[in-house]
Scaffold this active site. Structure first.
Site, PDB file in Angstrom:
ATOM      1  N   CYS A   1      83.639   4.183  60.253  1.00 32.57           N
ATOM      2  CA  CYS A   1      82.804   3.000  60.051  1.00 32.57           C
ATOM      3  C   CYS A   1      82.707   2.195  61.348  1.00 32.57           C
ATOM      4  O   CYS A   1      82.062   2.622  62.294  1.00 32.57           O
ATOM      5  CB  CYS A   1      83.341   2.179  58.888  1.00 32.57           C
ATOM      6  SG  CYS A   1      82.179   0.932  58.267  1.00 32.57           S
TER       7      CYS A   1
ATOM      8  N   HIS B   1      83.105   6.315  54.752  1.00 34.62           N
ATOM      9  CA  HIS B   1      84.554   6.173  54.566  1.00 34.62           C
ATOM     10  C   HIS B   1      85.096   7.416  53.858  1.00 34.62           C
ATOM     11  O   HIS B   1      85.148   7.456  52.621  1.00 34.62           O
ATOM     12  CB  HIS B   1      84.868   4.926  53.742  1.00 34.62           C
ATOM     13  CG  HIS B   1      84.727   3.648  54.492  1.00 34.62           C
ATOM     14  ND1 HIS B   1      85.772   3.054  55.164  1.00 34.62           N
ATOM     15  CD2 HIS B   1      83.647   2.851  54.696  1.00 34.62           C
ATOM     16  CE1 HIS B   1      85.357   1.942  55.743  1.00 34.62           C
ATOM     17  NE2 HIS B   1      84.064   1.792  55.476  1.00 34.62           N
TER      18      HIS B   1
ATOM     19  N   GLU C   1      88.033   8.388  53.414  1.00 32.28           N
ATOM     20  CA  GLU C   1      89.279   8.153  52.673  1.00 32.28           C
ATOM     21  C   GLU C   1      89.045   7.850  51.203  1.00 32.28           C
ATOM     22  O   GLU C   1      89.929   8.067  50.367  1.00 32.28           O
ATOM     23  CB  GLU C   1      90.075   7.012  53.318  1.00 32.28           C
ATOM     24  CG  GLU C   1      89.466   5.625  53.194  1.00 32.28           C
ATOM     25  CD  GLU C   1      88.524   5.246  54.329  1.00 32.28           C
ATOM     26  OE1 GLU C   1      88.348   4.042  54.574  1.00 32.28           O
ATOM     27  OE2 GLU C   1      87.959   6.166  54.960  1.00 32.28           O
TER      28      GLU C   1
END
Length: 540
Positions: A378, A513, A515
């Site tokens: 990001c 993102h 994750e």
């Protein structure tokens, strides 16, 4: 079968692990062959955590459908290896907003709006909606029993137990059994008082989960069972453990499924946990280890980066590697570059605001020049472009308009006519409201063949990942970047989704993102590739 509800509450104090307990119970039920969903109720009056400081709330977890939710939703997804949605998290702010909107529309036919029945009915309606299509709904209530904010929710739980009966609704209460170190003695009185408070509200828990530093002996368990009016086998020890992923195995060993099955009239539950057990063993005793430099600015509350930390654990478990994180404060890095010298790779996470930016830029420059693996996520990707523009392309004034609205070289800019995930057009400016106006949720990304991202995702050319950002890489500079060795490896409707350096072992930036989609049993491909590359380039 009709949906069965498992309500999870906490007593004595907060942060006892209600989210992990809820996730663990749901995992055991899921691995026993049932379909399970989880709901997190947050009693605060904010509409969602999207505008709350990471230092105030911790991480904001983004679901595939773009909801900004509590970080516990991330635990639910990671444990159950499935997506959750907006309906799996609601706040008091949302409840009151909905009831007030209904009142303004005349839906209550002129009646006086009250906590009971109107607020409580709205709560029950949302609980039932979250459970639709599942065999079980585990409901986690945030906060602590006795908090004034939680009273309407406890009343809703009490009413649901009354309406549906004990064969369809059970209550699990988590409390702390503190260890008095001077005497070496575990104390049960706080738990007894917490259960008494819950019973005064009209809820008698069927199962008691005792969070403690060391195991409870049979006499303490018997004492708790008697004073809290639960069966002897319904006092479950939740002892501190090396990894949160060991908790389902510990609960299984403690026998938590026995009272659950008895109260809800289920057959014998036999969850299949062999693969889970194997991964947990690799987390606790891996063969290899690496050190990743994590350059962030919210380091005083590491839960701000919860999903990212967990995603590294997932990748480590699936490569039999312990991922050691060296926390590096970006605000002090400019004058302390030696902090970077002993790491095997660098990770630049997302974030907002100008504070700490120069330190992150120095870390990116170091990784680029020293040829060590780097993953920018990001803001980390955006800063990688700014660093490249300044130090390789000679654009000394290159910047993001987030940090300098008047910059002459807006490498990172704001799209004013933005197309959201549903195809609608949103007008965005610097003065637009903060809440819910970012690029949120799951979007497609088209990957360029032959790139490191292409290899990471198993040679797929189309993937979906989640986003949470307001600013974008400026496509006006794309040709100049690519001409000088900064490859655009992924894009979405003309937006730059990922970049990588041509003449570097592994220098990758992603606007999304990764994750948020990582799971213990299914690690995110780009995080996994980053850990593998770090292992390959590990310093001896």
């Amino acid at each position: 079968m009709a949906v069965k509800y498992i309500f999870v509450t906490g007593g004595v104090l907060s942060s006892l692990g209600k989210g992990i307990t809820s996730s663990s119970i749901a995992t055991l039920l899921q691995q026993s062959g049932y379909s399970v969903s989880i709901l997190k109720i947050d009693p605060y009056i904010n509409v969602d955590p999207g505008t709350m400081s990471p230092l105030e709330h911790g991480e904001v977890f983004v679901t595939c459908d773009g909801a900004e939710t509590d970080l516990d939703i991330g635990h639910y997804e990671r444990f159950l290896n499935k997506d959750f949605h907006k309906k799996n998290n609601f706040t008091t702010g949302q409840i009151y907003m909905s009831v007030i909107e209904n009142e303004r529309k005349g839906k209550y036919l002129g009646k006086t709006i009250q906590i009971v029945p109107h607020i409580v009915d709205e709560i029950k309606s949302r609980i039932k909606f979250a459970g639709e299509g599942s065999d079980f709904l585990v409901v986690e209530l945030g906060g602590t029993v006795g908090d004034i904010e939680g009273m309407p929710y406890l009343e809703a739980m009490r009413q649901m137990k009354h309406e549906l009966g004990g064969k369809q609704v059970i209550s699990i209460h988590i409390t702390l059994i503190p260890l008095m170190r001077a005497a070496g003695e575990l104390k049960t009185k706080p738990t007894q008082h917490s259960v008494q408070e819950l019973r005064r509200i009209g809820i008698s828990p069927q199962i008691l989960v005792a969070r403690c530093e060391k195991n409870l002996d049979k006499e303490l368990k018997r004492k708790l069972a008697l004073s809290c009016d639960v069966d002897n086998d319904s006092v479950i020890v939740a002892q501190d453990t090396q990894s949160i992923y060991k908790c389902p195995l510990n609960f299984l060993e403690e026998g938590i499924l026995t009272p659950i099955a008895r109260h809800l009239e289920l057959g014998e539950l036999k969850p299949k946990m062999d693969n889970w057990d194997m991964l947990v063993k690799k987390i606790i005793a891996p063969k290899s280890n690496i050190t990743i430099g994590f350059v962030g600015k919210y380091l005083s509350l590491k839960e701000s980066y919860k999903s990212l930390i967990e995603s590294l654990i997932h990748a480590g478990a699936n490569t039999d590697t312990r991922v050691n994180i060296k926390w590096i404060d970006s605000e002090i890095l400019v004058d302390n570059l030696a902090l970077l010298y002993d790491v095997d790779s660098l990770l630049i996470p997302g974030g907002f605001g100008e504070r700490g930016i120069e330190g992150k830029l120095e870390a990116i420059k170091y990784a680029r020049i020293q040829q060590i693996p780097l993953l920018g996520i990001c803001l980390g990707m955006q800063l990688s472009l700014i660093e490249f523009a300044r130090n390789v392309l000679g654009m000394s004034e290159a910047n993001s308009i987030e940090f300098d609205p008047q910059t002459k070289e807006p490498v990172i800019y704001l799209i004013e006519n933005f197309i959201d995930s549903q195809g609608g057009v949103q007008l965005r400016t610097h003065t637009s409201p903060m809440g819910g106006t970012m690029r949120l949720g799951e979007y497609e990304c088209h990957i360029k063949k032959g790139t490191k991202l292409y290899e990471a995702y198993g040679k797929q050319t189309l993937i979906k990942e989640r986003h949470r950002h307001r600013y974008e890489a400026n496509p006006h500079y794309r040709a100049l970047f690519e001409k000088n060795g900064m490859i655009v490896s992924g894009e979405s409707n003309g937006l730059i989704e990922s970049i990588e350096l041509a003449n570097h072992p592994w220098f990758v930036g992603v606007q999304f993102h990764p994750e948020f989609t990582s799971r213990l049993q299914n690690p995110n491909p780009v995080i996994l590739a980053f850990v593998k590359e770090t292992l390959a380039h590990k310093k001896t």
